[in-house]
Write a protein that holds these residues in place. Sequence first.
Motif, PDB file in Angstrom:
ATOM      1  N   ASP A   4       0.843  -1.191   0.000  1.00 21.26           N
ATOM      2  CA  ASP A   4       0.000   0.000   0.000  1.00 21.26           C
ATOM      3  C   ASP A   4       0.880   1.243   0.000  1.00 21.26           C
ATOM      4  OD1 ASP A   4      -2.091  -1.750   0.266  1.00 21.26           O
ATOM      5  OD2 ASP A   4      -2.368  -1.401   2.392  1.00 21.26           O
ATOM      6  N   TYR A   6       0.940   5.864  -0.772  1.00 19.33           N
ATOM      7  CA  TYR A   6       0.311   7.126  -1.151  1.00 19.33           C
ATOM      8  C   TYR A   6       1.418   8.119  -1.451  1.00 19.33           C
ATOM      9  CZ  TYR A   6       1.526   8.978   3.405  1.00 19.33           C
ATOM     10  OH  TYR A   6       2.228   9.398   4.503  1.00 19.33           O
ATOM     11  N   ALA A  19      -1.978  10.551  -4.953  1.00 21.65           N
ATOM     12  CA  ALA A  19      -2.153   9.214  -5.512  1.00 21.65           C
ATOM     13  C   ALA A  19      -2.149   8.203  -4.377  1.00 21.65           C
ATOM     14  CB  ALA A  19      -1.029   8.907  -6.498  1.00 21.65           C
ATOM     15  N   GLY A  21      -2.219   3.945  -3.937  1.00 22.43           N
ATOM     16  CA  GLY A  21      -2.110   2.715  -4.702  1.00 22.43           C
ATOM     17  C   GLY A  21      -1.982   1.489  -3.816  1.00 22.43           C
ATOM     18  N   ASP A  22      -2.162   0.342  -4.445  1.00 18.40           N
ATOM     19  CA  ASP A  22      -2.056  -0.935  -3.736  1.00 18.40           C
ATOM     20  C   ASP A  22      -1.505  -1.979  -4.698  1.00 18.40           C
ATOM     21  OD1 ASP A  22      -2.360  -2.899  -1.732  1.00 18.40           O
ATOM     22  OD2 ASP A  22      -4.305  -3.462  -2.525  1.00 18.40           O
ATOM     23  N   LEU A  55      -0.971   8.779 -15.236  1.00 17.71           N
ATOM     24  CA  LEU A  55      -1.464   7.423 -15.020  1.00 17.71           C
ATOM     25  C   LEU A  55      -1.279   6.559 -16.267  1.00 17.71           C
ATOM     26  CD1 LEU A  55      -4.643   8.155 -12.903  1.00 17.71           C
ATOM     27  CD2 LEU A  55      -2.500   7.112 -12.121  1.00 17.71           C
ATOM     28  N   ASP A  59       0.854   3.147 -16.373  1.00 13.09           N
ATOM     29  CA  ASP A  59       0.317   1.904 -16.918  1.00 13.09           C
ATOM     30  C   ASP A  59       1.312   1.256 -17.870  1.00 13.09           C
ATOM     31  OD1 ASP A  59      -1.796  -0.064 -17.434  1.00 13.09           O
ATOM     32  OD2 ASP A  59      -1.947   0.911 -19.391  1.00 13.09           O
ATOM     33  N   THR A  71      -2.244  -4.310  -9.750  1.00  9.80           N
ATOM     34  CA  THR A  71      -2.017  -3.085  -8.990  1.00  9.80           C
ATOM     35  C   THR A  71      -3.140  -2.094  -9.262  1.00  9.80           C
ATOM     36  OG1 THR A  71       0.366  -3.404  -9.165  1.00  9.80           O
ATOM     37  CG2 THR A  71      -0.388  -1.200  -8.626  1.00  9.80           C
ATOM     38  N   THR A  72      -3.550  -1.385  -8.237  1.00 13.06           N
ATOM     39  CA  THR A  72      -4.537  -0.326  -8.427  1.00 13.06           C
ATOM     40  C   THR A  72      -3.946   1.003  -7.952  1.00 13.06           C
ATOM     41  OG1 THR A  72      -5.510  -0.717  -6.252  1.00 13.06           O
ATOM     42  CG2 THR A  72      -6.502  -1.868  -8.112  1.00 13.06           C
ATOM     43  N   VAL A  73      -4.416   2.072  -8.574  1.00 12.19           N
ATOM     44  CA  VAL A  73      -4.010   3.417  -8.153  1.00 12.19           C
ATOM     45  C   VAL A  73      -5.148   4.376  -8.451  1.00 12.19           C
ATOM     46  CG1 VAL A  73      -2.858   4.001 -10.310  1.00 12.19           C
ATOM     47  CG2 VAL A  73      -2.170   5.138  -8.222  1.00 12.19           C
ATOM     48  N   ARG A  74      -5.322   5.347  -7.578  1.00 13.41           N
ATOM     49  CA  ARG A  74      -6.355   6.370  -7.768  1.00 13.41           C
ATOM     50  C   ARG A  74      -5.712   7.721  -7.633  1.00 13.41           C
ATOM     51  NH1 ARG A  74     -11.882   5.122  -5.092  1.00 13.41           N
ATOM     52  NH2 ARG A  74     -12.169   3.016  -5.739  1.00 13.41           N
TER      53      ARG A  74
END
Length: 74
Positions: A4, A6, A19, A21-22, A55, A59, A71-74
């Motif tokens: 995890d 940020y 950002a 992410g995980d 982003l 990717d 992986t996820t990210v916002r």
Amino acid sequence: MCGDWYDLVELPGDRAAVAVGDVVGKGLSAAGVMGQLRSALSAAFRVVGGPAQALEVLDLYARSVEGAENTTVR
């Protein structure tokens, strides 16, 4: 250790990007992938036109990082 993360990146014009992410997994492997992706996104924010482009760059980069498939990210 886990995957995890940020980051808060200052942008031109008194703006900032946040950002979160995980990386799926635990331990040193997930932490290593997290470090690579966090650093890459931070660099991308500084050289592209905005968050969406940053982003997209992340990717493309993540495709070359073993362990970054989920992986996820916002």
